[in-house]
Each structure stands twice: as structure tokens, then as C-alpha cells.
Design a protein around this motif. Structure first.
Motif, PDB file in Angstrom:
ATOM      1  N   MET A  96       0.838  -1.200   0.000  1.00  0.00           N
ATOM      2  CA  MET A  96       0.000   0.000   0.000  1.00  0.00           C
ATOM      3  C   MET A  96       0.871   1.248   0.000  1.00  0.00           C
ATOM      4  SD  MET A  96      -2.882   1.278   2.725  1.00  0.00           S
ATOM      5  CE  MET A  96      -1.670   1.927   3.877  1.00  0.00           C
ATOM      6  N   PHE A  97       0.460   2.255  -0.740  1.00  0.00           N
ATOM      7  CA  PHE A  97       1.161   3.533  -0.800  1.00  0.00           C
ATOM      8  C   PHE A  97       0.182   4.641  -0.407  1.00  0.00           C
ATOM      9  CE2 PHE A  97       3.039   0.711  -3.899  1.00  0.00           C
ATOM     10  CZ  PHE A  97       4.398   0.858  -3.689  1.00  0.00           C
ATOM     11  N   VAL A  98       0.644   5.583   0.399  1.00  0.00           N
ATOM     12  CA  VAL A  98      -0.137   6.772   0.731  1.00  0.00           C
ATOM     13  C   VAL A  98       0.478   7.936  -0.033  1.00  0.00           C
ATOM     14  CG1 VAL A  98      -0.941   8.338   2.530  1.00  0.00           C
ATOM     15  CG2 VAL A  98      -0.741   5.880   3.007  1.00  0.00           C
ATOM     16  N   VAL A  99      -0.295   8.526  -0.925  1.00  0.00           N
ATOM     17  CA  VAL A  99       0.210   9.582  -1.804  1.00  0.00           C
ATOM     18  C   VAL A  99       0.611  10.796  -0.979  1.00  0.00           C
ATOM     19  CG1 VAL A  99      -0.308  11.030  -3.812  1.00  0.00           C
ATOM     20  CG2 VAL A  99      -1.297   8.732  -3.629  1.00  0.00           C
ATOM     21  N   VAL A 128      -4.998  -2.571  -9.372  1.00  0.00           N
ATOM     22  CA  VAL A 128      -4.628  -1.366  -8.636  1.00  0.00           C
ATOM     23  C   VAL A 128      -5.902  -0.620  -8.249  1.00  0.00           C
ATOM     24  CG1 VAL A 128      -3.351   0.817  -8.699  1.00  0.00           C
ATOM     25  CG2 VAL A 128      -2.461  -1.189  -9.921  1.00  0.00           C
ATOM     26  N   THR A 129      -6.005  -0.275  -6.978  1.00  0.00           N
ATOM     27  CA  THR A 129      -7.165   0.482  -6.497  1.00  0.00           C
ATOM     28  C   THR A 129      -6.710   1.760  -5.801  1.00  0.00           C
ATOM     29  OG1 THR A 129      -7.213  -0.706  -4.383  1.00  0.00           O
ATOM     30  CG2 THR A 129      -8.548  -1.603  -6.197  1.00  0.00           C
ATOM     31  N   LYS A 181     -11.318   1.872  -4.937  1.00  0.00           N
ATOM     32  CA  LYS A 181     -11.936   1.841  -6.262  1.00  0.00           C
ATOM     33  C   LYS A 181     -10.885   1.519  -7.328  1.00  0.00           C
ATOM     34  CE  LYS A 181     -15.512   5.203  -5.011  1.00  0.00           C
ATOM     35  NZ  LYS A 181     -16.128   6.518  -5.349  1.00  0.00           N
ATOM     36  N   THR A 182     -11.279   0.734  -8.329  1.00  0.00           N
ATOM     37  CA  THR A 182     -10.354   0.330  -9.378  1.00  0.00           C
ATOM     38  C   THR A 182      -9.798   1.543 -10.120  1.00  0.00           C
ATOM     39  OG1 THR A 182     -11.571  -1.737  -9.667  1.00  0.00           O
ATOM     40  CG2 THR A 182     -10.082  -1.095 -11.443  1.00  0.00           C
ATOM     41  N   VAL A 234      -1.775  -2.095  -4.542  1.00  0.00           N
ATOM     42  CA  VAL A 234      -1.377  -2.846  -5.724  1.00  0.00           C
ATOM     43  C   VAL A 234      -1.349  -4.330  -5.364  1.00  0.00           C
ATOM     44  CG1 VAL A 234       0.380  -3.187  -7.497  1.00  0.00           C
ATOM     45  CG2 VAL A 234       0.042  -0.907  -6.500  1.00  0.00           C
ATOM     46  N   ARG A 235      -2.122  -5.121  -6.074  1.00  0.00           N
ATOM     47  CA  ARG A 235      -2.161  -6.576  -5.836  1.00  0.00           C
ATOM     48  C   ARG A 235      -1.394  -7.261  -6.967  1.00  0.00           C
ATOM     49  NH1 ARG A 235      -6.666  -8.559  -6.782  1.00  0.00           N
ATOM     50  NH2 ARG A 235      -7.672  -6.745  -7.721  1.00  0.00           N
TER      51      ARG A 235
END
Length: 301
Positions: free
Chosen positions: A1-4, A35-36, A40-41, A56-57
């Protein structure tokens, strides 16, 4: 997971700057719905802003059949938990497409029955790695206890790792520190590069001059962090690429056919006994011969 951490950035560009995947791989993951953004996609063209969460899966890699191989190893230490080897230049650490045979993992499986399973079937026991054309010391875990304990030390940057390298030009100061973030090159996806602050992972390399020659300097380097190609990228960044480096140096007048970079010293706390272990591996013969030649040239001036 990334936090912008910034506003108005295309999602594919933002993820590419994190240095984990290539731009093409990211676009492939987005197109396949993996990627969501905030649940949401995502679409490749969408923009993300500060505070949004990107997940990102990544699908599991295609399995590579790793077979034990009868390859001689230079073993410097071994007990029931771990093994320390001096890897020769030219050997890949773990199997990958295009390098399925002749790897360190295959050689290890030919030598011992069990390695730690934490790294998965393709990277059993692998806690850290060095490049194919870098020689020197690696520690490999034989038990899960050792793997976890060693991984914690690498994560905490408490492992002693000293490298020796022959680099182009005269390095001016006797000692110094290179503190410059590294990320994947956006135009040459197989390479890493120094990027502006905030766009890559922090990378710190300390260097000490051991000997100066006519057109080269022999240096010792200590890694504070462990980024991909860190030493090679940092030395090229300050104008002194590693001699023989086929990627980050533009020439190889010594005909080394591979970078003159050697993992000389490795020290860590044994995960079971608590004892500090320190190992050193002499320079490979080809590099020793090169240094002798350079010393003779220097003496004749």
C-alpha cells in the motif's frame, strides 16, 4: 500500500517513481484491475492526490523449478542455522528467467538438505544479495529462526558490510559520505539512478580512499542502506564509476569484463547464540593482479 504525498500526479507516473515496478508493469497491473485508489479500481490516466491510498495486488510469480546442482562453493562458515559463502563474480544469487541454472541457490541446495523457507521456493534462505558480477561474502539462512533474526538486522542497518572497489579517476577527499536517494531510471528500466529528494529511497554510502593510482582509486565503502546497485550508482553519481562496470561506466580500458567490486567484510550477530561474527574475504585473483599492475605503473612514473 502507498499513501500519496503530493497532489495532481498521474497514478502510473507516481507508482513508477517509487522504484518497485517498471512503468510498463504498472500499466499492465492497472489494466488488469489490480490497482485500487481508496478502494476503487484505478485507471492509468487518473490523477491522485495527497492522502489517497493506493493498493497494488501483484499476482504470484510463475514458479521456477530450482534443482540442486553440484557446484563447488567457497564456504567460510557453517553451522546448523546459517552458512557464509564467498560468491564468485559471474554467479547469480537466485534463479530468475534467463538464469535458472548455475545459481548460488542451486549450489547451496546441492550442498545442504534444507534452507529457510521464508524466501519462498525460488529464494530459499536468501536474506540479502549481491549483483551477479560482484564477488564476495553472503550469509544464507538454513533455519527460519536465522532468517528472521538476520532479516531484522538488515532492516535495522546493523549488519557490518564493507566493500572494496577500483573506481575511475582520483577521488579527492580521503573519506566522505554520499547521501543521495535512488530510484529506478524512468527511461532505462534496467538501471537505477539518483533522483531528487522525495522521489526515491534514501541511500547512504560512506567511502575511504585506500590507494590512488595514475587514473584510478582503490576505495573501501560502507553501506548504511542497501539499495539496488547502490555503490555503483553512487560512485558514478560523484564522477567515479566502478572500473569495468558494464552499466554505469562508459569504458573498460583495463578489460576487466565486469565491475571491480568485492564484498570484503560481513559482520552480524548470530541469531541463536548472540555472538558477533565477522568475516573477511580476500580480493579475487583478477582484481589483485590488476592492482599489482597499477602499482607497478605508479612506481615507474
Amino acid at each position: 500500500m502507498f499513501v500519496v504525498d503530493r497532489d495532481e500526479e498521474r497514478i502510473d507516473r507516481y507508482l513508477a517513481q517509487q522504484g518497485t515496478w517498471s512503468r510498463a508493469k504498472i500499466q499492465q497491473l492497472i489494466a488488469s484491475g489490480r490497482v485500487t485508489v481508496d478502494g476503487k479500481t484505478a485507471r492509468a490516466s487518473m490523477k491522485v492526490g495527497a492522502g489517497q491510498e493506493i493498493v497494488v495486488r501483484v499476482p504470484p510469480p510463475v514458479a521456477i523449478d530450482v534443482l540442486p546442482e553440484d557446484i563447488e562453493l567457497d564456504i567460510r562458515y557453517e553451522d546448523r542455522d546459517l552458512i557464509v559463502v564467498n560468491k564468485p563474480r559471474g554467479m547469480v544469487v537466485h534463479p530468475a528467467p534467463g538464469h535458472v541454472r548455475g545459481t548460488l541457490v542451486g549450489a547451496l541446495l546441492g550442498h545442504i538438505k534444507d534452507l529457510s523457507g521464508i524466501g519462498g521456493a525460488e529464494r530459499p534462505g536468501i536474506v540479502h544479495r549481491i549483483d551477479k558480477d560482484t564477488s564476495g561474502l553472503l550469509v544464507v539462512a538454513k533455519t527460519d529462526l536465522a532468517h528472521q533474526g538476520l532479516a531484522e538486522q538488515f532492516k535495522a542497518h546493523s549488519v557490518t558490510r564493507l566493500y572494496q572497489a577500483l573506481v575511475h579517476g582520483h577521488v579527492g577527499p580521503m573519506t566522505g559520505m554520499i547521501d543521495a536517494p535512488i530510484a529506478r531510471d524512468r527511461h532505462k528500466r534496467q538501471q537505477m539512478t539518483v533522483v531528487p529528494e522525495g522521489y526515491g529511497k534514501r541511500a547512504v554510502t560512506h567511502f575511504q580512499v585506500l590507494e590512488r593510482y595514475q587514473n584510478y582509486t582503490f576505495v573501501q565503502l560502507r553501506l548504511e542502506t542497501g539499495r539496488t546497485h547502490q555503490i555503483r550508482v553512487h560512485m558514478a553519481y560523484i564522477g567515479h564509476p566502478v572500473a569495468g562496470d558494464p552499466v554505469y561506466a562508459s569504458r573498460d580500458p583495463l578489460a576487466l569484463h565486469g565491475q571491480a567490486l568485492h564484498a570484503h567484510t560481513l559482520g552480524f550477530i548470530h541469531p541463536r547464540t548472540g555472538e558477533f561474527l565477522l568475516f573477511e574475504a580476500e580480493l579475487p585473483a583478477v582484481l589483485q593482479a590488476t592492482l599489482r599492475d597499477l602499482q607497478r605503473q605508479k612506481a615507474s612514473l
